[in-house]
Design a protein around this motif. Sequence first.
Motif, PDB file in Angstrom:
ATOM      1  N   GLY A  14       0.808  -1.209   0.000  1.00  0.00           N
ATOM      2  CA  GLY A  14       0.000   0.000   0.000  1.00  0.00           C
ATOM      3  C   GLY A  14       0.843   1.261   0.000  1.00  0.00           C
ATOM      4  O   GLY A  14       2.080   1.224   0.007  1.00  0.00           O
ATOM      5  N   TYR A  16       1.106   3.519  -2.415  1.00  0.00           N
ATOM      6  CA  TYR A  16       1.867   3.444  -3.662  1.00  0.00           C
ATOM      7  C   TYR A  16       2.111   4.810  -4.296  1.00  0.00           C
ATOM      8  O   TYR A  16       1.294   5.737  -4.172  1.00  0.00           O
ATOM      9  CB  TYR A  16       1.134   2.567  -4.676  1.00  0.00           C
ATOM     10  N   ASP A  33      -5.247   3.610  -4.720  1.00  0.00           N
ATOM     11  CA  ASP A  33      -4.187   2.793  -4.125  1.00  0.00           C
ATOM     12  C   ASP A  33      -4.295   1.320  -4.508  1.00  0.00           C
ATOM     13  O   ASP A  33      -3.864   0.430  -3.753  1.00  0.00           O
ATOM     14  CB  ASP A  33      -4.185   2.933  -2.594  1.00  0.00           C
ATOM     15  N   ASP A  52       6.083   1.190  -3.057  1.00  0.00           N
ATOM     16  CA  ASP A  52       5.095   1.156  -1.981  1.00  0.00           C
ATOM     17  C   ASP A  52       5.634   1.892  -0.759  1.00  0.00           C
ATOM     18  O   ASP A  52       6.747   2.450  -0.779  1.00  0.00           O
ATOM     19  CB  ASP A  52       4.668  -0.277  -1.658  1.00  0.00           C
TER      20      ASP A  52
END
Length: 223
Positions: A14, A16, A33, A52
């Motif tokens: 996550g 990103y 995301d 990320d």
Amino acid sequence: MGETRSIPINTGNGGYSVSSDDESIISASIANDESIMLNPNSLGSATVRLKDKLDKEIEFMVVVEEPYCILEFPDNAISLDVAVNNHELIPDITDDLSKYMTIAPNTIYVFSADEKNTLTVYTSKETLKVGMPVKTGVYSFEEGVGLKFTFGEESNCYTANNTSFLSFLYTYLDGIGRKSSPVTQLILCNDYTEKYDAKYPHAGVKKAIINYVVVPKQYKEYN
């Protein structure tokens, strides 16, 4: 230039971020995301990097090419449709009409969506993949006719039995509605009825037509 493409992010942590090393060719952004949005701006290639929140990074190359559409003419692509009152002349007319065949069976016609409307002809999928055409010309859409193929000084016009396919082909190459699927089969034809009615006045020529069966393909089927 073309439509935006979405690539789902299937693994990662996550948070990103994404970047392109050449935004004049391709620009990239993150949507919710969970996916990468790629927007083509010009022809060429660029490297896209995805990172990320833990600074884990991957990169991949994106190539932006002109879209193209493919027409395959199979082994049984050509048929002659001859109807006359004087049946004794059918062999002569059929033999003579066959001399006007302008598309060979087992060929692949590639329509490029470039400024020149380039039309490239290959003899197989293998020669297409390695870029070895047998001839190159241009195509155009002719009102009241259908398609026109020009190779050097030689031009041939073909009417189509399916106007919806011509609409698909036009919009596909114009960058509109490329998510559509082409019709499964098309027939292009050259109608020589008037020519042969005049050439064989005592035959009672009703039809003298060359039909070419075409199997439309989308460019992604050859990638």
